[in-house]
Scaffold this motif. Structure first.
Motif, PDB file in Angstrom:
ATOM      1  N   MET A   1       1.708  -4.417  18.366  1.00  0.00           N
ATOM      2  CA  MET A   1       0.360  -3.862  18.522  1.00  0.00           C
ATOM      3  C   MET A   1      -0.436  -4.135  17.259  1.00  0.00           C
ATOM      4  N   THR A   2      -1.675  -4.526  17.398  1.00  0.00           N
ATOM      5  CA  THR A   2      -2.542  -4.794  16.268  1.00  0.00           C
ATOM      6  C   THR A   2      -3.693  -3.814  16.267  1.00  0.00           C
ATOM      7  N   GLU A   3      -3.916  -3.188  15.154  1.00  0.00           N
ATOM      8  CA  GLU A   3      -5.023  -2.255  15.008  1.00  0.00           C
ATOM      9  C   GLU A   3      -6.143  -2.940  14.241  1.00  0.00           C
ATOM     10  N   VAL A   4      -7.319  -2.993  14.808  1.00  0.00           N
ATOM     11  CA  VAL A   4      -8.474  -3.570  14.147  1.00  0.00           C
ATOM     12  C   VAL A   4      -9.371  -2.433  13.671  1.00  0.00           C
ATOM     13  N   PRO A   5      -9.644  -2.343  12.389  1.00  0.00           N
ATOM     14  CA  PRO A   5     -10.408  -1.213  11.873  1.00  0.00           C
ATOM     15  C   PRO A   5     -11.862  -1.270  12.294  1.00  0.00           C
ATOM     16  N   THR A   6     -12.493  -0.103  12.299  1.00  0.00           N
ATOM     17  CA  THR A   6     -13.924  -0.054  12.612  1.00  0.00           C
ATOM     18  C   THR A   6     -14.737  -0.622  11.454  1.00  0.00           C
ATOM     19  N   MET A   7     -14.222  -0.492  10.218  1.00  0.00           N
ATOM     20  CA  MET A   7     -14.910  -1.055   9.056  1.00  0.00           C
ATOM     21  C   MET A   7     -14.274  -2.396   8.730  1.00  0.00           C
ATOM     22  N   GLN A   8     -15.000  -3.458   8.917  1.00  0.00           N
ATOM     23  CA  GLN A   8     -14.464  -4.772   8.620  1.00  0.00           C
ATOM     24  C   GLN A   8     -15.596  -5.710   8.240  1.00  0.00           C
ATOM     25  N   ALA A   9     -15.205  -6.806   7.576  1.00  0.00           N
ATOM     26  CA  ALA A   9     -16.190  -7.789   7.119  1.00  0.00           C
ATOM     27  C   ALA A   9     -15.777  -9.162   7.612  1.00  0.00           C
ATOM     28  N   SER A  10     -16.756 -10.012   7.866  1.00  0.00           N
ATOM     29  CA  SER A  10     -16.457 -11.389   8.249  1.00  0.00           C
ATOM     30  C   SER A  10     -16.304 -12.269   7.018  1.00  0.00           C
ATOM     31  N   ASN A  11     -16.735 -11.767   5.862  1.00  0.00           N
ATOM     32  CA  ASN A  11     -16.696 -12.546   4.627  1.00  0.00           C
ATOM     33  C   ASN A  11     -15.598 -11.976   3.730  1.00  0.00           C
ATOM     34  N   ILE A  12     -14.353 -12.399   3.958  1.00  0.00           N
ATOM     35  CA  ILE A  12     -13.202 -11.853   3.258  1.00  0.00           C
ATOM     36  C   ILE A  12     -13.004 -12.575   1.925  1.00  0.00           C
ATOM     37  N   SER A  13     -12.800 -11.813   0.868  1.00  0.00           N
ATOM     38  CA  SER A  13     -12.598 -12.382  -0.458  1.00  0.00           C
ATOM     39  C   SER A  13     -11.134 -12.697  -0.738  1.00  0.00           C
ATOM     40  N   PHE A  14     -10.248 -11.759  -0.416  1.00  0.00           N
ATOM     41  CA  PHE A  14      -8.863 -11.874  -0.866  1.00  0.00           C
ATOM     42  C   PHE A  14      -7.930 -11.305   0.192  1.00  0.00           C
ATOM     43  N   THR A  15      -6.806 -11.991   0.390  1.00  0.00           N
ATOM     44  CA  THR A  15      -5.763 -11.512   1.289  1.00  0.00           C
ATOM     45  C   THR A  15      -4.411 -11.838   0.671  1.00  0.00           C
ATOM     46  N   SER A  16      -3.560 -10.837   0.515  1.00  0.00           N
ATOM     47  CA  SER A  16      -2.190 -11.075   0.081  1.00  0.00           C
ATOM     48  C   SER A  16      -1.277 -11.153   1.291  1.00  0.00           C
ATOM     49  N   LEU A  17      -0.379 -12.117   1.262  1.00  0.00           N
ATOM     50  CA  LEU A  17       0.631 -12.234   2.301  1.00  0.00           C
ATOM     51  C   LEU A  17       1.996 -11.777   1.774  1.00  0.00           C
ATOM     52  N   GLY A  18       1.963 -10.957   0.735  1.00  0.00           N
ATOM     53  CA  GLY A  18       3.179 -10.335   0.240  1.00  0.00           C
ATOM     54  C   GLY A  18       3.560  -9.131   1.075  1.00  0.00           C
ATOM     55  N   LEU A  19       4.663  -8.508   0.710  1.00  0.00           N
ATOM     56  CA  LEU A  19       5.220  -7.420   1.510  1.00  0.00           C
ATOM     57  C   LEU A  19       4.629  -6.067   1.158  1.00  0.00           C
ATOM     58  N   VAL A  20       4.659  -5.181   2.150  1.00  0.00           N
ATOM     59  CA  VAL A  20       4.436  -3.753   1.942  1.00  0.00           C
ATOM     60  C   VAL A  20       5.787  -3.076   2.151  1.00  0.00           C
ATOM     61  N   VAL A  21       6.249  -2.355   1.129  1.00  0.00           N
ATOM     62  CA  VAL A  21       7.594  -1.777   1.140  1.00  0.00           C
ATOM     63  C   VAL A  21       7.509  -0.283   0.854  1.00  0.00           C
ATOM     64  N   LEU A  22       8.279   0.496   1.586  1.00  0.00           N
ATOM     65  CA  LEU A  22       8.437   1.916   1.292  1.00  0.00           C
ATOM     66  C   LEU A  22       9.683   2.066   0.421  1.00  0.00           C
ATOM     67  N   ASP A  23       9.480   2.455  -0.827  1.00  0.00           N
ATOM     68  CA  ASP A  23      10.582   2.511  -1.783  1.00  0.00           C
ATOM     69  C   ASP A  23      11.175   3.906  -1.903  1.00  0.00           C
ATOM     70  N   GLU A  24      12.479   3.935  -2.076  1.00  0.00           N
ATOM     71  CA  GLU A  24      13.147   5.116  -2.603  1.00  0.00           C
ATOM     72  C   GLU A  24      13.462   4.807  -4.058  1.00  0.00           C
ATOM     73  N   ILE A  25      13.014   5.676  -4.970  1.00  0.00           N
ATOM     74  CA  ILE A  25      13.165   5.425  -6.399  1.00  0.00           C
ATOM     75  C   ILE A  25      14.099   6.469  -6.995  1.00  0.00           C
ATOM     76  N   ARG A  26      15.108   5.994  -7.703  1.00  0.00           N
ATOM     77  CA  ARG A  26      16.068   6.875  -8.352  1.00  0.00           C
ATOM     78  C   ARG A  26      16.063   6.625  -9.857  1.00  0.00           C
ATOM     79  N   CYS A  27      16.144   7.710 -10.602  1.00  0.00           N
ATOM     80  CA  CYS A  27      16.157   7.667 -12.062  1.00  0.00           C
ATOM     81  C   CYS A  27      17.167   8.716 -12.533  1.00  0.00           C
ATOM     82  N   PRO A  28      17.900   8.478 -13.626  1.00  0.00           N
ATOM     83  CA  PRO A  28      18.951   9.409 -14.039  1.00  0.00           C
ATOM     84  C   PRO A  28      18.496  10.848 -14.228  1.00  0.00           C
ATOM     85  N   ASP A  29      17.259  11.088 -14.646  1.00  0.00           N
ATOM     86  CA  ASP A  29      16.832  12.431 -15.012  1.00  0.00           C
ATOM     87  C   ASP A  29      16.198  13.232 -13.886  1.00  0.00           C
ATOM     88  N   TRP A  30      15.938  12.617 -12.726  1.00  0.00           N
ATOM     89  CA  TRP A  30      15.349  13.385 -11.647  1.00  0.00           C
ATOM     90  C   TRP A  30      15.813  12.851 -10.304  1.00  0.00           C
TER      91      TRP A  30
END
Length: 364
Positions: A1-30
């Motif tokens: 399914m593709t969601e097309v936003p109500t706010m959009q532009a035909s003149n796009i400046s920049f698009t990244s094709l990198g990943l979107v990741v949900l991270d779990e972050i662990r650190c020794p103190d917390w």
């Protein structure tokens, strides 16, 4: 399914094709932090968004693939940036997730692994959207993958009647930066306009030992070897070596090479700035900001100033900085981005208007 936003532009400046990741972050103190928004695509998009405040924000293009577990608060955070955002949901798969484990409390040594299959955006997903006509694209990929994907992107644009070549920015995948891939990386560099490894990746490509202290002369020498092989379709592309707390080195065949300090520069013997919390994503954010800066100024040095400032906002917290609005003014972490840019450019003797400086000092 593709969601097309109500706010959009035909003149796009920049698009990244990198990943979107949900991270779990662990650190020794917390205890662990979960559902922390990360990924190269997220941070690169953040970098561009910093310099595209409303009403320009819809010119930022963003397409992401998510699974059936993508958190509503994270989705709302992404939507709050006001970009032209396409969310493609795969209802039978989980979202891309990763585990980031720091080995101490300095946010230095760390390990990372994906804990679910990767949901990547492919060039075919851009068909029939305004993102295909973006002025700039960002990739994080290995050399063979990059070469095939850029070829596909340009073919799709040609099929759509888009004649102008976009600015293509490439971060070589860290795992691909070994001497066995040097020839492939140099061959693929001819298909991009900006090649940007960090200093450790550059050293590994040329079989150099991993330095404990950055050797700027060595970085400059290796950068020259890259440029001699050619970056860009005409050999006139730009190499940007991101060197962490030592800033960045910018070089191409048409302009004098230059070092720029990071925004949070620390002199030898000084205590690191307390605002530098977590370096994760700073390099990605640098390149997103660089892209907007180059589109606005046409200058590789001024664009790198945008990049250095964009990276500073990624450093100030774990995850994303906070966007707020006071009156008609956008603030990120309570700061006006353009005011920080003016401060930084003044310090680097690189004004936003006028000629290039004769030299960019490596001193603060």
């Amino acid at each position: 399914m593709t969601e097309v936003p109500t706010m959009q532009a035909s003149n796009i400046s920049f698009t990244s094709l990198g990943l979107v990741v949900l991270d779990e972050i662990r650190c020794p103190d917390w205890g662990p932090l979960t559902d922390i928004l990360g990924g190269s695509g997220t941070y690169a998009t953040l970098g561009a968004r910093l310099f595209l405040p409303s009403p320009s924000s819809p010119t930022l293009g963003w397409m992401i693939n998510v699974g059936n577990d993508f958190p509503t608060p994270v989705k709302e955070q992404l939507e709050s940036w006001g970009a032209t955002l396409y969310i493609r949901e795969e209802v039978n798969r989980p979202s891309t997730r990763g585990l980031l484990e720091y080995r101490d409390t300095t946010f230095g040594p760390k390990g990372f692994k994906y804990t679910t299959p990767i949901l990547a955006v492919q060039e075919d997903n851009l068909k029939h959207t305004s993102l295909l006509d973006s002025k700039a694209f960002h990739y994080l990929a290995g050399p063979e993958d990059l070469k095939a994907r850029v070829s596909k992107l340009l073919a799709l644009r040609a099929e759509a009647g888009i004649e102008e070549r976009p600015l293509i920015i490439w971060e070589p995948s860290p795992l691909s930066c070994g001497p066995e891939n040097l020839e492939a990386c140099m061959e693929s560099a001819a298909s991009v306009d900006i090649l940007s490894p960090n200093h450790l990746e550059l050293a590994r490509l040329f079989s150099e030992p991993q330095p404990d202290v950055i050797d700027k002369d060595k970085i400059e020498d290796l950068a020259s070897k890259c440029l001699d092989r050619g970056v860009g379709p005409d050999g006139n592309g730009t190499l940007i070596v991101r060197a962490g707390e030592n800033g960045c080195f910018i070089s191409n065949r048409n302009n004098p090479a230059a070092w720029l300090d990071p925004f949070y520069a620390t002199m030898p013997g000084e205590t690191p700035n307390a605002k530098t919390v977590d370096p994760t994503g700073a390099g990605n954010a640098f390149l997103g900001s660089y892209a907007v800066g180059y589109l606005e100024t046409g200058s590789v040095i001024k664009a790198a100033c945008y990049g250095s400032v964009g990276a500073s906002f990624a450093l100030e917290q774990v995850g994303m900085p906070q966007l707020s609005v006071q009156g008609n003014e956008e603030l990120w972490n309570g700061v006006n981005v353009l005011s920080r840019l003016e401060k930084y450019m003044s310090r680097q003797k690189c004004g936003r208007e006028g000629d290039e400086p004769e030299a960019i000092s490596s001193e603060p």
